[in-house]
Design a protein around this motif. Structure first.
Motif, PDB file in Angstrom:
ATOM      1  N   ASP A   1     -10.503   5.175  -6.177  1.00 28.37           N
ATOM      2  CA  ASP A   1     -10.965   4.140  -7.100  1.00 28.37           C
ATOM      3  C   ASP A   1     -10.449   2.793  -6.593  1.00 28.37           C
ATOM      4  OD1 ASP A   1     -11.302   2.318  -9.212  1.00 28.37           O
ATOM      5  OD2 ASP A   1     -11.038   3.873 -10.730  1.00 28.37           O
ATOM      6  N   LEU A   2     -11.341   1.987  -6.056  1.00 32.65           N
ATOM      7  CA  LEU A   2     -10.925   0.712  -5.469  1.00 32.65           C
ATOM      8  C   LEU A   2     -10.192  -0.155  -6.478  1.00 32.65           C
ATOM      9  CD1 LEU A   2     -12.882  -1.552  -3.046  1.00 32.65           C
ATOM     10  CD2 LEU A   2     -11.830  -2.543  -5.070  1.00 32.65           C
ATOM     11  N   ASP A   3     -10.740  -0.280  -7.686  1.00 30.69           N
ATOM     12  CA  ASP A   3     -10.142  -1.173  -8.677  1.00 30.69           C
ATOM     13  C   ASP A   3      -8.762  -0.708  -9.119  1.00 30.69           C
ATOM     14  OD1 ASP A   3     -12.218  -3.158  -9.028  1.00 30.69           O
ATOM     15  OD2 ASP A   3     -13.412  -1.577  -9.932  1.00 30.69           O
ATOM     16  N   ALA A   4      -8.565   0.608  -9.226  1.00 31.36           N
ATOM     17  CA  ALA A   4      -7.308   1.131  -9.761  1.00 31.36           C
ATOM     18  C   ALA A   4      -6.288   1.467  -8.691  1.00 31.36           C
ATOM     19  CB  ALA A   4      -7.584   2.389 -10.596  1.00 31.36           C
ATOM     20  N   GLU A   5      -6.746   1.802  -7.466  1.00 28.60           N
ATOM     21  CA  GLU A   5      -5.825   2.291  -6.436  1.00 28.60           C
ATOM     22  C   GLU A   5      -5.701   1.387  -5.223  1.00 28.60           C
ATOM     23  OE1 GLU A   5      -5.835   7.042  -6.745  1.00 28.60           O
ATOM     24  OE2 GLU A   5      -7.827   6.231  -6.279  1.00 28.60           O
ATOM     25  N   LEU A   6      -6.653   0.494  -5.027  1.00 27.35           N
ATOM     26  CA  LEU A   6      -6.586  -0.423  -3.890  1.00 27.35           C
ATOM     27  C   LEU A   6      -6.429  -1.875  -4.331  1.00 27.35           C
ATOM     28  CD1 LEU A   6      -9.373   1.112  -1.618  1.00 27.35           C
ATOM     29  CD2 LEU A   6      -6.897   1.510  -1.508  1.00 27.35           C
TER      30      LEU A   6
ATOM     31  N   VAL B   1      -0.566   3.140  -4.181  1.00 24.81           N
ATOM     32  CA  VAL B   1      -1.188   3.521  -2.912  1.00 24.81           C
ATOM     33  C   VAL B   1      -0.499   4.758  -2.341  1.00 24.81           C
ATOM     34  CG1 VAL B   1      -1.804   2.757  -0.591  1.00 24.81           C
ATOM     35  CG2 VAL B   1      -1.786   1.110  -2.474  1.00 24.81           C
ATOM     36  N   GLN B   2       0.814   4.818  -2.444  1.00 25.88           N
ATOM     37  CA  GLN B   2       1.538   5.979  -1.935  1.00 25.88           C
ATOM     38  C   GLN B   2       1.116   7.249  -2.665  1.00 25.88           C
ATOM     39  OE1 GLN B   2       5.738   5.953  -0.454  1.00 25.88           O
ATOM     40  NE2 GLN B   2       6.129   7.044  -2.364  1.00 25.88           N
ATOM     41  N   ALA B   3       0.947   7.163  -3.986  1.00 22.45           N
ATOM     42  CA  ALA B   3       0.504   8.328  -4.753  1.00 22.45           C
ATOM     43  C   ALA B   3      -0.881   8.776  -4.302  1.00 22.45           C
ATOM     44  CB  ALA B   3       0.519   8.004  -6.243  1.00 22.45           C
ATOM     45  N   LEU B   4      -1.774   7.826  -4.066  1.00 22.95           N
ATOM     46  CA  LEU B   4      -3.107   8.145  -3.569  1.00 22.95           C
ATOM     47  C   LEU B   4      -3.023   8.869  -2.231  1.00 22.95           C
ATOM     48  CD1 LEU B   4      -6.148   7.728  -2.749  1.00 22.95           C
ATOM     49  CD2 LEU B   4      -5.492   5.380  -2.142  1.00 22.95           C
ATOM     50  N   LEU B   5      -2.237   8.325  -1.312  1.00 27.25           N
ATOM     51  CA  LEU B   5      -2.148   8.899   0.030  1.00 27.25           C
ATOM     52  C   LEU B   5      -1.523  10.285   0.006  1.00 27.25           C
ATOM     53  CD1 LEU B   5      -1.038   5.734   2.050  1.00 27.25           C
ATOM     54  CD2 LEU B   5      -3.349   6.606   1.657  1.00 27.25           C
TER      55      LEU B   5
ATOM     56  N   VAL C   1       5.502   7.810   3.423  1.00 25.08           N
ATOM     57  CA  VAL C   1       6.260   6.750   2.752  1.00 25.08           C
ATOM     58  C   VAL C   1       5.633   5.416   3.149  1.00 25.08           C
ATOM     59  CG1 VAL C   1       8.493   5.613   2.503  1.00 25.08           C
ATOM     60  CG2 VAL C   1       8.378   8.112   2.757  1.00 25.08           C
ATOM     61  N   VAL C   2       5.102   4.692   2.173  1.00 26.11           N
ATOM     62  CA  VAL C   2       4.424   3.444   2.502  1.00 26.11           C
ATOM     63  C   VAL C   2       5.441   2.339   2.775  1.00 26.11           C
ATOM     64  CG1 VAL C   2       2.390   4.068   1.158  1.00 26.11           C
ATOM     65  CG2 VAL C   2       4.199   2.710   0.096  1.00 26.11           C
ATOM     66  N   ARG C   3       5.026   1.422   3.629  1.00 29.65           N
ATOM     67  CA  ARG C   3       5.861   0.265   3.986  1.00 29.65           C
ATOM     68  C   ARG C   3       4.984  -0.985   3.925  1.00 29.65           C
ATOM     69  NH1 ARG C   3       7.258   4.658   6.982  1.00 29.65           N
ATOM     70  NH2 ARG C   3       9.480   5.239   7.027  1.00 29.65           N
ATOM     71  N   PRO C   4       4.808  -1.536   2.730  1.00 27.44           N
ATOM     72  CA  PRO C   4       3.927  -2.698   2.580  1.00 27.44           C
ATOM     73  C   PRO C   4       4.412  -3.872   3.411  1.00 27.44           C
ATOM     74  CG  PRO C   4       5.274  -2.383   0.623  1.00 27.44           C
ATOM     75  CD  PRO C   4       5.462  -1.160   1.464  1.00 27.44           C
ATOM     76  N   GLY C   5       3.448  -4.634   3.888  1.00 29.76           N
ATOM     77  CA  GLY C   5       3.776  -5.798   4.705  1.00 29.76           C
ATOM     78  C   GLY C   5       3.572  -5.559   6.184  1.00 29.76           C
TER      79      GLY C   5
END
Length: 279
Positions: free
Chosen positions: A50-55, A73-77, A144-148
């Protein structure tokens, strides 16, 4: 390196990748229709996004589609079984506007290998490939996401780049010029930005045009490229990612202004240009 994959190539590799379905549209009731499209049929094994809710985060000070909460995003992935070394393919209905947003967001949080199905679900169907209505079970990935991992621009950075480098406005020419604005409450563009509609980068079948280099030369003809840095914005940071994907195919590094026009106009002190010239 290409960031695109054809339908036939995906069919050949489908057992070795995670596929994400990012079909995104609005019904007349202003509710997401992408889920209904997914339920009606999708690439076998694909997970719906869901783009609006997850991206994206909820609309607010950061515009209509601010950067998403990394934990979301991590939960989605993880739901899709993505690990540190997973290869990911994303697609949407046809033109890859929403898929490009997913391509950018996943790379922003540190997923390195993300490709876009060129021509989207329409290309998959046109190739006569099988579809499914089954939704895959949670695969419990451990990424494990690493934003940036990718740079971004804020409003001040966008203004500076429009002055010192090249800032592209990916919206339709009439919105850029301020002749009409069907979505945001204020019309116009960031002063100094150059209009380059993202719709011009694709063909009628939704695939990216094969003469990307020639089109880029036409976009930049007579334009002062300044220090050579390139930034992109649109209405809310979705279709801008599509133009960034096209330029990535040419080996051109770009930076996204995620808030885009919908954030720029939230501060009435920010200047606004009208007309078909950068201003």
């Amino acid at each position: 390196m290409t960031h695109l994959i054809s339908a036939d190539e995906l069919a050949h590799e489908i057992e070795d990748v995670v596929v994400l379905d990012v079909r995104w549209a609005l019904t007349t009731a202003n509710t997401p229709a992408g889920r209904a499209d997914y339920d009606a049929g999708h690439v076998p094994g694909a997970f719906f996004v869901d783009l609006d809710a997850e991206l994206a985060a909820p609309p607010g000070e950061g515009g209509r589609h601010p950067l998403p909460d990394p934990t979301v995003v991590q939960a989605l992935l993880r739901r899709a079984g993505i690990t540190e070394h997973t290869r990911v393919v994303v697609y949407d209905g046809k033109e890859s506007y929403a898929a490009a947003r997913a391509w950018w967001v996943l790379r922003w949080v540190g997923v390195p290998d993300v490709r876009v199905l060129d021509g989207g679900y329409a290309a998959w169907l046109a190739a006569g490939l099988p579809v499914s209505t089954d939704e895959p079970a949670d695969r419990h990935g451990d990424v494990v996401v690493r934003p940036g991992a990718l740079p971004t621009l804020d409003a001040d950075g966008a203004a500076a780049l429009a002055r010192d480098g090249l800032l592209l406005d990916a919206r339709a020419p009439e919105r850029y010029a301020g002749e009409t604005e069907p979505i945001d409450p204020v019309a116009g563009h960031v002063p100094g930005a150059v209009n380059s509609p993202t719709t011009a980068w694709v063909t009628d079948d939704g695939t990216f045009r094969r003469d990307l280099a020639e089109h880029w030369a036409a976009v930049t003809e007579g334009v002062d490229l300044g220090d050579g840095r390139v930034g992109v914005y649109c209405g809310s940071g979705v279709t801008a990612a599509h133009e960034m994907l096209a330029l990535a195919e040419l080996g051109i590094d770009t930076v996204l202004y995620p808030g885009s026009w919908s954030e720029w106009i939230r501060d009435p002190a920010r200047p606004i240009a009208l007309g078909h010239q950068p201003g």
